[in-house]
Design an enzyme around this catalytic site. Structure first.
Site, PDB file in Angstrom:
ATOM      1  N   ASP A 193      -9.267   9.446  18.028  1.00 43.69           N
ATOM      2  CA  ASP A 193      -8.629  10.282  19.067  1.00 43.69           C
ATOM      3  C   ASP A 193      -8.939  11.454  19.332  1.00 43.69           C
ATOM      4  O   ASP A 193      -9.878  11.931  18.296  1.00 43.69           O
ATOM      5  CB  ASP A 193      -7.109  10.338  18.695  1.00 43.69           C
ATOM      6  N   SER A 194      -8.878  12.231  20.185  1.00 46.01           N
ATOM      7  CA  SER A 194      -9.351  13.472  20.496  1.00 46.01           C
ATOM      8  C   SER A 194      -8.629  14.551  19.453  1.00 46.01           C
ATOM      9  O   SER A 194      -9.086  15.678  19.118  1.00 46.01           O
ATOM     10  CB  SER A 194      -8.846  14.153  21.851  1.00 46.01           C
ATOM     11  N   CYS A 231      -7.231   7.408  21.917  1.00 46.63           N
ATOM     12  CA  CYS A 231      -6.910   8.314  23.020  1.00 46.63           C
ATOM     13  C   CYS A 231      -7.113   7.624  24.508  1.00 46.63           C
ATOM     14  O   CYS A 231      -8.227   7.043  24.761  1.00 46.63           O
ATOM     15  CB  CYS A 231      -7.979   9.443  22.656  1.00 46.63           C
ATOM     16  N   THR A 290      -7.634   9.339  27.358  1.00 44.79           N
ATOM     17  CA  THR A 290      -8.782   9.868  28.025  1.00 44.79           C
ATOM     18  C   THR A 290     -10.146   9.333  27.530  1.00 44.79           C
ATOM     19  O   THR A 290     -10.995   9.237  28.266  1.00 44.79           O
ATOM     20  CB  THR A 290      -8.680  11.618  27.905  1.00 44.79           C
ATOM     21  N   CYS A 349      -0.516   8.642  27.330  1.00 48.98           N
ATOM     22  CA  CYS A 349      -1.195   9.655  26.626  1.00 48.98           C
ATOM     23  C   CYS A 349      -0.690   9.671  25.486  1.00 48.98           C
ATOM     24  O   CYS A 349       0.753   9.409  25.174  1.00 48.98           O
ATOM     25  CB  CYS A 349      -0.735  11.143  27.190  1.00 48.98           C
ATOM     26  N   HIS A 385       0.585  11.417  23.084  1.00 44.34           N
ATOM     27  CA  HIS A 385       1.715  11.989  22.527  1.00 44.34           C
ATOM     28  C   HIS A 385       3.130  11.747  23.318  1.00 44.34           C
ATOM     29  O   HIS A 385       4.178  11.887  23.011  1.00 44.34           O
ATOM     30  CB  HIS A 385       1.638  13.590  22.782  1.00 44.34           C
TER      31      HIS A 385
END
Ligand code: DGL
Length: 417
Positions: free
Chosen positions: A54-55, A153, A155, A282, A284
């Site tokens: 993930d980022s 992630c 994105t 997303c 989160h």
């Protein structure tokens, strides 16, 4: 003249830019930066760990979903819980590219080219053995390679899954790749009835159009009618959920603003079906589902939004569908590891600004300067701005640690092992 010079420099740069696929293929021993030991993949990969990236730390929500999954019989592989976690025999390597995040903001500064390079670098890190030991101040080569890559992630999936698949094909590697966006679209296929779909994600994910595309393809292939999809990108919600002190608003306040922006966009789109399924697009956002739902409940009673929000909303958490997708992919490739190895541990890594480089602009908090971070161009593989180190507790902010401890119990337990 100045314009000509700029054009000349840009052309010169793109000619010189090194493609990551070629770079890794040219360094098959894995000793160089952004390369991996290709020989590792000539042997049976079944016993290798599963890589998740993930980022940042948000992807731990996806790891939690994977560790908690019990929707298959582990022996017969048939659907149905058997009281044993579906990935009981597996170990994991997690990587969070904390030093280069948020990934969601690269598109608004026109730097998706650099973001795509970062994403392929993340995959190369998981495939390889190389990591940086901050105690000795040198690189080591003993991290195990991975048999599968989970792009946790949204994105990164939106911008990089095709690049990763192309690179793996180029290298001839039998590594499975699963991404949250495709899995999330499968979740929509299962959860969605009538009405329109709302996607809450980062600004970058929304700009890529990946969710509307994947939802259209998945439902279309299943012979279903394709719903209207309205998206809303949030630049702040991920940071607010993590408790980043840069944001002063509460999770509930931010969810209220983002839910309102989504419904307003839906109104303006002219779509006449009410929103009935919400994709938490997303990493989160599933952590704030309660606050997001309360926000929609409040908006439903506003006259301006009458008829735009269905009486009950279905939520799609792409993490859960990613876990199922991973199980199916490993099972059909016969790459599941049945035998839990007692001494085999999971490992967690995180990126930090390269401590060897003295020329990097670093903030008082020890992060890469924002202008520098978002101003970089792809193709320069000689300099490592960031290095990947073990994710020790002191490298995770206190608020994030609390979040993991309270909301991600499986991950918390594995982090402590
Ligand atoms: N992990 C990112 C995602 O799911 C959110 C954080 C970021 O922008 O890097 O899109």
């Amino acid at each position: 003249m100045k314009k000509l010079l700029t054009l000349f420099l840009l052309l010169g740069r793109s000619v010189m830019a090194v493609d990551l696929k070629e770079h890794a293929a040219a360094h098959p021993s894995g000793a160089a930066a952004y390369s991996f030991d290709m020989a590792a993949y000539r042997e049976d990969t079944r016993h290798l760990p599963i890589g998740v990236f993930d980022s940042g730390i948000g992807g731990l929500t996806v790891l939690e979903a994977i560790l908690s999954l019990d929707v298959f019989h582990n022996d017969s592989l048939k659907p149905g819980a058997d009281g044993k976690p579906d990935f009981a025999g597996e170990r994991f390597i997690y990587f969070g590219d904390q030093a280069n995040m948020p990934y969601g903001n690269y598109s608004s500064v026109g730097r998706t080219d650099y973001l795509r390079e970062l994403i392929v670098k993340d995959a190369i890190f998981l495939l390889g053995r190389r990591w940086f030991d901050p105690i000795s101040g040198s690189f080591r080569q003993d991290k195990p390679p991975v048999k599968a890559i989970v792009i946790a992630c949204n994105t990164a999936t939106a911008y990089g899954i095709e690049d990763i698949r192309t690179a793996l094909k180029h290298w001839g590697l039998p590594v499975i790749v699963v991404g949250v966006v495709e899995a999330g679209a499968r979740g929509v296929q299962e959860a969605h009835g009538e009405g329109a779909v709302g996607v809450l994600a980062t600004v970058g994910t929304c700009a890529s159009g990946a969710y509307p595309r994947a939802i259209g393809q998945t439902l279309g292939l299943a012979g279903r009618s394709i719903p209207a999809v309205t998206q809303q990108g949030s630049a702040n919600l991920a940071g607010v959920i993590e408790g980043d002190p840069a944001f002063k608003e509460s999770v509930a306040e931010r969810c209220g603003l983002d839910a309102r922006a989504l419904v307003t966009a839906h109104l303006q789109s002219g779509a006449n079906a009410p929103l009935s399924t919400i994709v938490l697009g997303c990493t989160h956002f599933p952590l704030a589902q309660t606050e997001i739902d309360s926000a929609f409940v409040k908006l439903r009673s506003e006259a301006a939004f009458e008829g735009l929000i269905a009486p009950t909303l279905s939520y799609v958490n792409p993490a859960e569908w990613t876990a199922r997708e991973l199980f199916r992919a490993l099972a059909s490739a016969k790459l599941r590891n049945h035998q839990a190895q007692n001494n085999a541990k999971d490992s967690f890594y995180i990126s930090i600004p390269n401590p060897i480089r003295k020329d990097l602009p670093i903030t008082a908090e020890g992060a890469l300067d924002k202008v520098f971070k978002y101003g970089r161009l792809p193709g320069d593989l000689q300099r490592e701005d960031t290095v990947n180190v073990p994710m020790t507790p002191e490298r995770i902010p206190m608020t994030t640690r609390k979040l993991i401890e309270t909301k991600l119990p499986q991950v918390w337990q594995r982090l402590g092992r």
